[in-house]
Design an enzyme around this catalytic site. Structure first.
Site, PDB file in Angstrom:
ATOM      1  N   ASP A 142       0.837  -1.208  -0.077  1.00  0.00           N
ATOM      2  CA  ASP A 142       0.032   0.078   0.045  1.00  0.00           C
ATOM      3  C   ASP A 142       0.727   1.176  -0.025  1.00  0.00           C
ATOM      4  O   ASP A 142       0.752   2.145  -0.712  1.00  0.00           O
ATOM      5  CB  ASP A 142      -1.061  -0.266   1.240  1.00  0.00           C
ATOM      6  CG  ASP A 142      -1.804   1.174   1.455  1.00  0.00           C
ATOM      7  OD1 ASP A 142      -2.437   1.807   0.396  1.00  0.00           O
ATOM      8  OD2 ASP A 142      -2.002   1.731   2.651  1.00  0.00           O
ATOM      9  N   GLU A 160      -2.133  -5.173  -3.992  1.00  0.00           N
ATOM     10  CA  GLU A 160      -1.130  -4.373  -2.834  1.00  0.00           C
ATOM     11  C   GLU A 160      -0.188  -5.351  -2.341  1.00  0.00           C
ATOM     12  O   GLU A 160       1.173  -5.046  -2.356  1.00  0.00           O
ATOM     13  CB  GLU A 160      -1.985  -3.751  -1.813  1.00  0.00           C
ATOM     14  CG  GLU A 160      -2.754  -2.615  -2.204  1.00  0.00           C
ATOM     15  CD  GLU A 160      -3.640  -1.948  -1.065  1.00  0.00           C
ATOM     16  OE1 GLU A 160      -3.901  -0.782  -1.210  1.00  0.00           O
ATOM     17  OE2 GLU A 160      -3.619  -2.448  -0.104  1.00  0.00           O
TER      18      GLU A 160
END
Length: 308
Positions: free
Chosen positions: A66, A134
């Site tokens: 992320d 992610e």
């Protein structure tokens, strides 16, 4: 960018060469340590124990990915749109890294077919594919570094699947973005209509307030209820990003809400003590946010030095 000749030679002698080839087709380069990528595809519903007894799944890689994804996309957008202001760049990046987009990208590259999870979990987690995307970026970063992450996003993702010019003109839905954030992080968010009146031209106006765990996140006005909620959500997102005091308050409120009922009853019978609601947990969460920001800053600095 990458020389795969040695990797191809080594591949001839590997029993798991099919897995390497599968990732090569997806990434554009061969993994060095394929176990990291396999962990990126392991949902927490099928966690396994390491030799040291620690549960292994893709949540830590998702956390890292992320942060790296934010840095990589910021790098790409910054260089693509020269002369554009910070607000434009931030909004464009947000549209690319939002959960809806990541879910779609994961399906486009076939990542959804590789995720390992329980059948029951799949029907209750609409963000599983985006989370795995992610985690994949986090795996690339650990295995190959920042440059490989940027190569993957530029040549395997943005090139084939994202029109930067088109997405930069797309309107940002602040309310959806706030709700997406709240669902991912398990916060309660509600919108309330405060007032409804008219302006000097007798056009109806609305003022709405957004509450995060019962705490005011911001107010907004507009010529429709929807517009006023959008403006309120925009204010709340700004607080989540920049207001540490607000973050600490909503974490404390969330912690109090999640306490078992009997613990809440006992605490209610004692004298109140301001700031005494499980501060360790809220600080831990805040530290996690600080780590994210640090990783982003370091990755961006490294990227700009490499491309200077």
């Amino acid at each position: 960018m990458f020389s795969n000749i040695k990797d191809r030679i080594r591949l001839l002698f590997r029993k798991d060469r099919e897995s390497y080839l599968r990732f090569y087709k997806m990434l554009g380069f061969y993994p060095k340590d394929i176990s990291i990528y396999e962990q990126a595809l392991l949902h927490k519903s099928l966690s396994v124990k390491s030799e040291k007894g620690r549960l292994l799944n893709n949540e830590r890689l998702e956390f890292l990915g992320d942060a790296i994804l934010d840095a990589v996309v910021a790098d790409i957008v910054y260089k693509r749109f020269e002369g554009k202001r910070e607000g434009f760049l931030t909004n464009t990046r947000s549209k690319i890294v939002q959960r809806e987009t990541l879910n779609r990208l994961a399906i486009e590259i076939g990542l959804d077919k590789l995720i390992k999870y329980t059948a029951r979990q799949s029907s209750h987690n609409s963000y599983m594919c985006g989370n795995a995307f992610e985690a994949l970026v986090g795996a690339i970063y650990l295995d190959r570094g920042y440059r490989a992450c940027k190569y993957f996003m530029e040549h395997r993702i943005i090139g084939p699947y994202i029109n930067l010019e088109k997405i930069s003109r797309k309107e940002v839905n602040f309310k959806s973005k706030l709700i997406e954030w709240s669902q991912k992080n398990r916060f309660e968010v509600t919108f309330e209509l405060i007032t409804q009146s008219h302006d000097q031209g007798y056009n109806p106006t609305f003022e709405s307030e957004v509450l995060v765990e019962g705490i005011s996140g911001g107010k907004g006005t507009g010529y429709s209820k929807k517009e006023s909620q959008q403006m309120a959500a925009r204010v709340a997102l700004g607080k989540i990003k920049n207001d540490s005091g607000f973050i600490e308050c909503i974490f404390a409120a969330k912690t109090a809400r999640e306490l078992p009922q009997e613990e809440v009853t006992v605490s209610d019978s004692k004298p109140s003590d301001s700031g005494a609601v499980t501060p360790d947990l809220s600080l831990e969460e805040i530290k996690k946010t600080d780590v994210v920001e640090q990783i982003i800053s370091e990755a961006e600095e490294k990227a700009f030095k490499e491309n200077a």
